[in-house]
Design an enzyme around this catalytic site. Sequence first.
Site, short mmCIF file in Angstrom:
data_model
loop_
_atom_site.label_atom_id
_atom_site.label_comp_id
_atom_site.label_asym_id
_atom_site.label_seq_id
_atom_site.Cartn_x
_atom_site.Cartn_y
_atom_site.Cartn_z
N LEU A 1 2.40 7.10 1.71
CA LEU A 1 3.53 7.61 0.82
C LEU A 1 3.22 8.55 -0.23
O LEU A 1 4.00 9.17 -0.49
CB LEU A 1 4.27 6.22 0.35
CG LEU A 1 4.58 5.22 1.01
CD1 LEU A 1 5.37 4.06 0.29
CD2 LEU A 1 5.30 5.47 2.60
N PRO B 1 0.91 -1.20 -0.07
CA PRO B 1 0.13 0.08 0.08
C PRO B 1 0.69 1.30 -0.02
O PRO B 1 1.78 1.54 0.68
CB PRO B 1 -0.75 -0.07 1.33
CG PRO B 1 -0.71 -1.59 1.71
CD PRO B 1 0.52 -2.14 0.99
N CYS B 2 0.38 2.19 -0.55
CA CYS B 2 1.32 3.50 -1.20
C CYS B 2 0.44 4.64 -0.27
O CYS B 2 0.75 5.81 -0.18
CB CYS B 2 1.22 3.89 -2.48
SG CYS B 2 -0.30 4.39 -3.01
N ASN B 3 -0.70 4.34 0.52
CA ASN B 3 -1.47 5.42 1.13
C ASN B 3 -0.56 6.19 1.93
O ASN B 3 -0.90 7.58 1.47
CB ASN B 3 -2.56 4.62 2.14
CG ASN B 3 -3.31 3.56 1.26
OD1 ASN B 3 -2.72 2.91 0.44
ND2 ASN B 3 -4.46 3.62 1.91
#
Length: 491
Positions: free
Chosen positions: A452, A448-450
């Site tokens: 970042l 998950p990139c949430n």
Amino acid sequence: MMIQTLRDRSSFHHWLHHRYSTPAGSGSSVDRKTKDVENYELLPKHEKALLSLTSMGYTVEEASAAVERCGPDASIGEITDFICAAQMAKTEAVFYEEEKPKKLFTSNGKLKRKKFHELEAHKRKKQKGPLTEEDEVIRLPNPMIGFGVPSGSTAITHRTLPDAAVGPPFFYYENVALAPKGVWDTISRFIYDVQPEFVDSQYFCATARKRGYVHNLPIKNRFPILPLPPRTIHDALPMTRRWWPEWDPRTKLNCLQTSYASSRLTDRIRKALEKWGESENVPEDVRKYVMYECRKWNLVWVGKNKVAPLEPDEVEMLLGFPRNHTRGGGISRTDRYKSLGNSFQVDTVAYHLSVLKDIFPNGINMLSLFSGIGGAEVALHRLGIPLKNVVSVELSEANRDIVRSWWEQTNQKGNLVHLADVQQLNPDKLEQLMRPFGGFDLVVGGSPCNNLAGSNRVSRDGLEGEQSALFYEFPRILDLVKCIMNGQNEN
DNA sequence: AACACCATGAGAAATCTT
DNA sequence: AAGATTTCTCATGGTGTT
């Protein structure tokens, strides 16, 4: 026996401590990596390389960027090849050329928000002295072409991987390139110190997508899937050509995200344009405003004075998925945008994975973590690499449904096993899954990139953020796979 | 300075459930 | 019809690189 060892260290925090290093401020923690680098830094190879390159006539910027990308073990020939490729790509790429606007249409600055990714910031506490490991931050290449892209005439075909990184299994990890500072250093450190390959999908298709990939795949003899996708907005969306004003210079879309422009915004834009009649009469400042919003929200021209966000169908196509891949079957439109916005660009990933075709002519067994809508699965299928056993771990039921539907529609001969939660994947479970077919040839994952992603205004907390901390599951599970496979080989 | 960025959450609206 | 749940609409900066 091996399994027992794994079970002993399976406590997440224990394991985390084993690998984690906090370079600044914590002199007490002795870290494997820190030690290695300190010894290594005694002979600064890259400094030597820099010197010889600048003496060859390259600029310091070119040389240092290339050295950084190629790694300290690269030969001068490899580095000059890279610079050459970079120069070629630079001259090819003519994007967003335009006069600079005099006014910015952003809202006024507000009160400072609270501390941002404090942990990462802390790591690079100012030590202005000579180059130490802490200052050795991973930098993004420009142009962002990684080891090479299909249209580039030259590409890097050799690199030296750290011993611990060499497969089996092959692994492939992905996340956003523009993460907060220090994030990619940490990611790299946790995946056997493999340097990320940063690639922008604008060199593969009509939309930008800047991502970092940490993998141990060969990089020689890559090939793209055919047919090549449309490379410009006009080719990808020919219906927009008729309404495209001459003062909109875009040929590529920006990154496809999970949220989309409101109808109010496109309404405001239409009203702002309507009063000027023909598009060539639109004054400069209005053009600037419209272009600002178009770039920000990836708007395309669908009628006279009408801009619109992309339809899910179009996003699907731009990202390289089959038509209707995410359509129907109970998924809402909002979730469709979300699933697509969080996905791989298939052509880009397939290019990297293409080297597996010769290695596994009879197909592969794959562990797919954070599968999403199955970008890796689709890429391998498009490459003509048979999928034998796929274990796919994905939290979202809607996404699992999408992959399962695709699996059935494409008449896969292999076996698909779906799991929901990577955190539930313990050594016993993994060993049990792997037993029927021996082991995985490939472990893929984009965590998950949430926390970042640059678009996150609320909780861009870095790798320790609520969702993005799941990254640590990737190296944890990769380690487990590796150990189990080694254990089986010994027997 | 310009520019781009795998987003989040509150509230409204629509839809489903009882 | 009332309540529960899902879906949609909309506004919300700041960081890092060039």
